[in-house]
Write a protein that holds these residues in place. Structure first.
Motif, PDB file in Angstrom:
ATOM      1  N   VAL B 195       0.883  -1.245   0.080  1.00  0.00           N
ATOM      2  CA  VAL B 195       0.061  -0.065   0.097  1.00  0.00           C
ATOM      3  C   VAL B 195       0.823   1.170   0.034  1.00  0.00           C
ATOM      4  O   VAL B 195       1.465   1.475   0.992  1.00  0.00           O
ATOM      5  N   GLY B 198      -0.710   7.004   1.895  1.00  0.00           N
ATOM      6  CA  GLY B 198      -1.954   7.688   1.373  1.00  0.00           C
ATOM      7  C   GLY B 198      -2.604   7.024   0.509  1.00  0.00           C
ATOM      8  O   GLY B 198      -4.197   7.448   0.273  1.00  0.00           O
ATOM      9  N   GLU B 199      -2.537   5.700   0.419  1.00  0.00           N
ATOM     10  CA  GLU B 199      -3.602   5.008  -0.337  1.00  0.00           C
ATOM     11  C   GLU B 199      -4.143   3.748   0.296  1.00  0.00           C
ATOM     12  O   GLU B 199      -3.613   3.778   1.425  1.00  0.00           O
ATOM     13  N   VAL B 200      -5.178   3.208  -0.155  1.00  0.00           N
ATOM     14  CA  VAL B 200      -5.883   2.118   0.548  1.00  0.00           C
ATOM     15  C   VAL B 200      -5.739   1.130  -0.541  1.00  0.00           C
ATOM     16  O   VAL B 200      -5.639   0.981  -1.517  1.00  0.00           O
ATOM     17  N   SER B 220     -10.376  -2.682   4.358  1.00  0.00           N
ATOM     18  CA  SER B 220      -9.351  -2.099   3.643  1.00  0.00           C
ATOM     19  C   SER B 220      -8.487  -1.376   4.624  1.00  0.00           C
ATOM     20  O   SER B 220      -8.585  -1.101   6.005  1.00  0.00           O
ATOM     21  N   ARG B 222      -5.579   1.508   5.195  1.00  0.00           N
ATOM     22  CA  ARG B 222      -4.692   2.683   4.351  1.00  0.00           C
ATOM     23  C   ARG B 222      -3.467   2.997   5.090  1.00  0.00           C
ATOM     24  O   ARG B 222      -3.193   2.734   6.356  1.00  0.00           O
ATOM     25  N   TYR B 475       5.889   2.908  -0.447  1.00  0.00           N
ATOM     26  CA  TYR B 475       4.751   1.911  -0.057  1.00  0.00           C
ATOM     27  C   TYR B 475       5.216   1.050   1.075  1.00  0.00           C
ATOM     28  O   TYR B 475       6.471   0.749   1.216  1.00  0.00           O
TER      29      TYR B 475
END
Ligand code: HEM
Lengths: 415, 560
Positions: B195, B198-200, B220, B222, B475
């Motif tokens: 991930v 800032g993303e999910v 999910s 984040r 990531y």
């Protein structure tokens, strides 16, 4: 040990410390303190950090946990005093070990006075640390002890046996206290940033292994009066000493930062417990060698004076079993706790990583040993060989896997 | 022999110890193979290592994923079967043995006991003596039988009568552990999820045989941030991700995870497993070598390819690292760790160019506080192992040096053919760019300019790409695992250790005492045995005996 309750009035004060309810109280207090230190790691800190643990332990905060545990233990011990008769053998067996550890801590505290000044300490060149000198003393003492034990086989004089035993004791204390000193030293370099328990690389665990083998053997020696076996134990240890000298010469003796996977309180539980197992298997191996040697002498030269130095075949056989009986549960527990650690660090309790798999092989090997011994009543030559071969399997699990196979346990990799 | 009988004898054989030892040995041997032969490698690796014939043999034996092969699992199943049968056969007998505590014993049985003794108490108080004896040896659990012929009282003491339970516990524990392991494999999963900050993410991937499989999680994750800490040696100290769990569109939980401290949510453990570049945005300066003195700016993200519109040369950006700590000491010297600063890895391709892998550093190379100019590493094979340093010479990030370089080249062409052309050209270039304000390391600079000019004369690239600025994004590599068998395994493990301790350390000790009134006194005979550790038992038995004799001493008289 019920006899001691009868005539305890005429025991000397030092014997009284090691017997009866005083020993019980002390043992339970030590346990309480150890549990307090463990509880500090688990609940007493916001989050466990390897380089924060020792300072915490030595601070007022840590002292309250340890002393609190000690007091709780003492109270429990006082309440359960009448139980001591039932566990007398266990208590008198365990208390001296705890005393020994306390002695090592005291020795280590004395050594700290000899450390170089802060300005002379640096990470790149750690040769001026005092622990290096203590380890060297340990090396010399172990080799001296080995020579004495061998000499004793050929010249069975009490004096030589005493020298051998005493130097082995001294070496054990030197090794244990040197390790503790390394723990302290790891906080002196890099501003305390990389402090960690001294069980993180092959060099350190070798020292631990020597001390465990030697202490375990000495305990057996005292009980069985088995001086003749010392030669075999100390030859194993001396071989290890040469290996660790080689490790030192290629720069593997330095205190290095811990990779994140090792920064866990599990390390301090899993590694030493494993070495209790390895150490016990080493003693069993020495007993196996002693058995085979004695059997050979009995056959070829039944009049040999050397036989007087050995315990009887039955005793040696018993001793090997005793060692396995200590080592096997310790090794089992160590493997299980290793799995628990893996479940926390790697995402699974069993990954068939080479180290894990070899631990399983060692375990199966000694499991089979116990089967044939207990159920089939085998003993003697076959099991002597079994113990010797078992230690080579153990050695491969310990060193061989690091040298020849790769895997998740790659922290222990050589060069 | 009927079928039932032969099945029965087969099962008895299955439950036997020799078979147990054979199974243990075969398992151990098989495990050795699995550690020597690297597991789960790629097909091509195996093919090059073993050749097609052996590859086929090993492949059909399942040796490349041995611990999950049918025969290995079969072996484990066999072990479970054998354990079950062995328990089924032995447990009832052992339970009966544990419960059976016959107090009296026939005379011929007495005769066989290894430890015996007898003495006489000068008293006629039989009941009192029995009570006194029980008090003297409280650690034994005593049973007494009084209604015996001749007014005799029989007593039996037991210690560690639960010894046999050790056997039952150890073997059932193994069964429990195997069942737990089987549950883990059947009902659990373990997979990876990357991930970017800032993303999910909500999908994990894992390897099944050789295919990559996907699984969508019921929630999910984040990644709010990922942080790296280093020791001053450059070794990593900590990897820390800040995660938020999003379940049903709601943020339910935010927490940090580090290695060794996973997050636990709805039966799933979330581990910090790895990390990498999550597509950092980078700016590169392209120093044109066509003499135009133009510096272009390229904006690109990691994992993307930048294609230069003027020349068609492309940069495939592969990685970015903000720290590059390296040991700068020569072999044999004390270690000297230095951070060389941010660097970008890319593969440079272009018309007529041989593709090469480049690691370009943002900062000039400093040696002992001396600026050694622009620095990059080149690998002709594309393998990181083959990186070779490449020193360009001047530090073009200093605009004056870039200008000086061009002025020098221009003047060098003008002065070509003259005596000491380069020296003159360099002096003129210096005058133009620096005027009176000469740089301190003028001499070195002159040499570098000369070298650079010669080197760049047959430099294949149309420009020199140098990292200029960056905005780093990581990531976080997570591992998600659910393992419903784990607690079963822990339960089995606890039973195993407990059972082992009982089996190895508890010995079942038995003591029999018979008291009978005779000639105005009480005649006592004592016998004992233990099922293990006879040495220790002899000692303990003699101590107990001595205690009895001494305590009854004023009433005792040695029996002749
Ligand atoms: C490595 C782990 C194991 C250990 C430490 C272990 C230990 C023992 C011990 C000490 C005994 C003797 C019990 C007694 O007579 O008091 C025993 C018996 C036995 N074990 Fe194991 N065992 C292990 C694994 C196994 C396995 C995996 C099997 C099944 C295949 C097995 C099957 C048996 C059988 C059939 C007996 C004989 C029981 C009898 O006839 O008394 N054991 N085991």
């Amino acid at each position: 040990m019920n006899a001691t309750t009868i005539n305890s009035n005429n025991l000397s004060w030092s014997a009284r410390l090691h017997e009866g309810s005083v020993a019980w109280l002390r043992l339970i207090t030590y346990f309480g303190m150890a549990l307090g230190a463990a509880a500090l790691a688990i609940w007493g800190m916001d989050a466990y950090s390897e380089n924060g643990y020792l300072p915490q332990l030595l601070s007022l905060h840590g002292a309250t946990w340890v002393i609190g545990g000690g007091i709780a233990g003492m109270l429990f011990g006082a309440l359960t005093r009448q139980k001591q008769a039932q566990y007398a053998r266990v208590v008198t067996g365990l208390v001296p070990w705890c005393d020994g550890i306390i002695m090592m801590v005291a020795l280590m505290a004395v050594y700290t006075l000899f450390e170089p000044e802060a300005a002379l300490i640096n990470y790149e060149d750690q040769s001026n640390f005092f622990s290096g000198r203590v380890v060297m003393a340990m090396n010399v003492l172990f080799m001296f002890s080995g020579i004495c034990y061998i000499a004793y086989l050929f010249a069975p004089e009490r004096f030589i046996a005493r020298m051998a035993t005493m130097s082995a004791w001294a070496a054990t204390y030197a090794g244990g206290s040197a390790l503790l000193l390394r723990w302290y030293e790891s906080y002196l370099i890099m501003g305390g940033d990389i402090g960690h328990a001294p069980v993180s690389n092959l060099y350190e665990v070798f020292i631990l292994l020597f001390c465990i083998i030697s202490a375990m053997y000495l305990a057996f020696e005292r009980r069985y009066n088995a001086h003749g076996m010392g030669a075999f134990v100390m030859v194993l240890v001396a071989a290890g000493v040469f290996f660790s000298l080689w490790l030192d010469s290629i720069g593997q003796a330095d205190i290095k930062p811990l990779v994140p996977a090792l920064q866990s309180y599990w390390m301090k539980i899993h590694v030493p417990l494993n070495f209790v197992g390895y150490g016990a298997f080493a003693v069993a191996c020495a007993a196996g060698m002693a058995w085979l040697t004695r059997a050979r002498i009995e056959k070829t030269n039944p009049q040999s004076r050397m036989l007087n130095t050995f315990p009887t075949l039955d005793q040696i056989d018993q001793l090997a079993y005793k060692a396995v009986a200590v080592g096997f549960p310790a090794f089992t527990l160590a493997t299980i706790l290793g799995a628990a650690w893996a479940a926390e660090a790697w995402g699974g309790y069993w990954s068939w990583d080479p180290k894990e798999t070899w631990a399983l092989i060692v375990w199966l090997f000694y499991g089979a040993y116990l089967h044939v011994r207990i159920s089939h009543g085998w003993n003697g030559r076959t099991l002597a060989w079994w113990a010797v071969v078992g230690f080579f399997v153990t050695l491969f699990c310990f060193v061989g896997v690091n040298m020849y196979l790769s895997g998740l346990h790659s922290y222990g990799r050589l060069v | 022999m009927t079928i039932i009988q032969s099945i029965k004898s087969f099962m008895i054989r299955l439950a036997s110890m020799p078979l147990a030892i054979v199974i243990l040995s075969v398992l151990a041997l098989a495990s050795v193979i699995g550690t020597v032969l690297l597991q789960n490698q790629s097909e091509t690796d195996y093919l090059t290592q073993f050749g097609p014939v052996w590859y086929w043999v090993f492949q059909s034996l399942g040796l490349f994923d041995m611990y999950h092969s049918w025969w290995f699992l079969g072996l484990l199943g066999f072990l479970m079967l054998s354990l079950t049968l062995c328990l089924w056969r032995n447990v009832p007998r052992m339970l009966k043995e544990m419960r059976a505590k016959k107090v009296t014993m026939a005379d011929h049985a007495w005769a066989r006991l290894p430890h015996q003794d007898a003495f006489v108490i000068q008293s006629e108080d039989l009941d009192g003596s029995v009570e006194k004896l029980k008090k003297l040896l409280p650690a034994w659990s005593w049973r007494t039988q009084q209604d015996m012929p001749g007014g005799m009282v029989s007593m039996r003491g037991d210690k560690g009568a639960y010894h046999k339970a050790g056997y039952i516990l150890v073997h059932s524990a193994l069964l429990v552990i195997l069942v737990g392991g089987w549950m883990s494999v059947q009902l659990g999963f373990r997979g990876n999820m990357s991930v970017p900050e800032g993303e999910v993410g909500n999908e994990i991937t894992f390897l099944k045989d050789t295919d990559v499989q996907r699984k969508t999680m019921p929630f999910s994750v984040r990644c709010n941030s990922f942080n790296l800490e280093f020791f001053s040696t450059g070794a990593p100290k900590e990897f820390r991700s800040n995660l938020t769990i999003i379940d049903d569109g709601k943020e339910v939980l935010t927490s940090d995870i580090i290695v060794n401290e996973p997050l636990y949510y709805k039966g799933v453990r979330i581990y910090q497993a790895s990390f990498g570049d999550g597509g950092s945005s980078l700016g590169l300066k392209l120093f044109r070598l066509d003499g135009s003195q133009v510096v272009d700016h390229a904006a690109v993200n990691v994992y993307q390819t930048y294609t230069d519109p003027k020349t068609g040369v492309s940069l495939e950006i592969q990685d970015f690292k903000a720290y590059n700590v390296q040991n700068m000491a020569n072999p044999g010297e004390p270690k000297k760790f230095r951070d060389l600063g941010p660097a970008v890895d890319f593969v440079l391709r272009g018309p007529g160019l041989k593709p090469v892998k480049v690691r370009s550093f943002m900062n000039p190379f400093m040696q002992d506080d001396q600026n050694q100019g622009m620095f990059m590493m080149i690998s002709l094979t594309g393998d990181n192992k083959d990186f070779e340093p490449l020193f360009i010479g001047p530090d073009f990030s200093n605009a004056k040096e870039w200008a000086l370089f061009h002025a020098f080249n221009r003047y060098a062409q003008e002065e070509a053919g003259e005596k000491e052309a380069y020296l003159k050209a360099f002096k003129r270039a210096l005058n133009e760019i620096y005027g009176e304000d000469r740089p301190a390391d003028m001499q070195d600079m002159g040499l570098r300019m000369l070298q650079t000019t010669q080197m760049l004369a047959d430099f294949p690239w149309p420009f020199i790409p140098v990292l200029d600025d960056y905005d780093q994004v990581f990531y976080t590599g997570l591992q998600l695992a659910e393992d419903p068998g784990m607690d079963v395994v822990w339960l089995g493990s606890a039973i195993l250790v407990g059972g082992l301790c009982i089996m190895l350390y508890v010995s079942h000790r038995r003591m029999w005492v018979e008291l009978s009134l005779r000639d105005g006194g009480i005649s006592v005979r004592v016998a004992g045995m233990a099922n293990r550790n006879p040495l220790a038992f002899t000692q303990a038995f003699n101590q107990d005996l001595m205690l009895l004799k001494e305590s009854f001493a004023h009433q005792t008289q040695e029996k002749v």
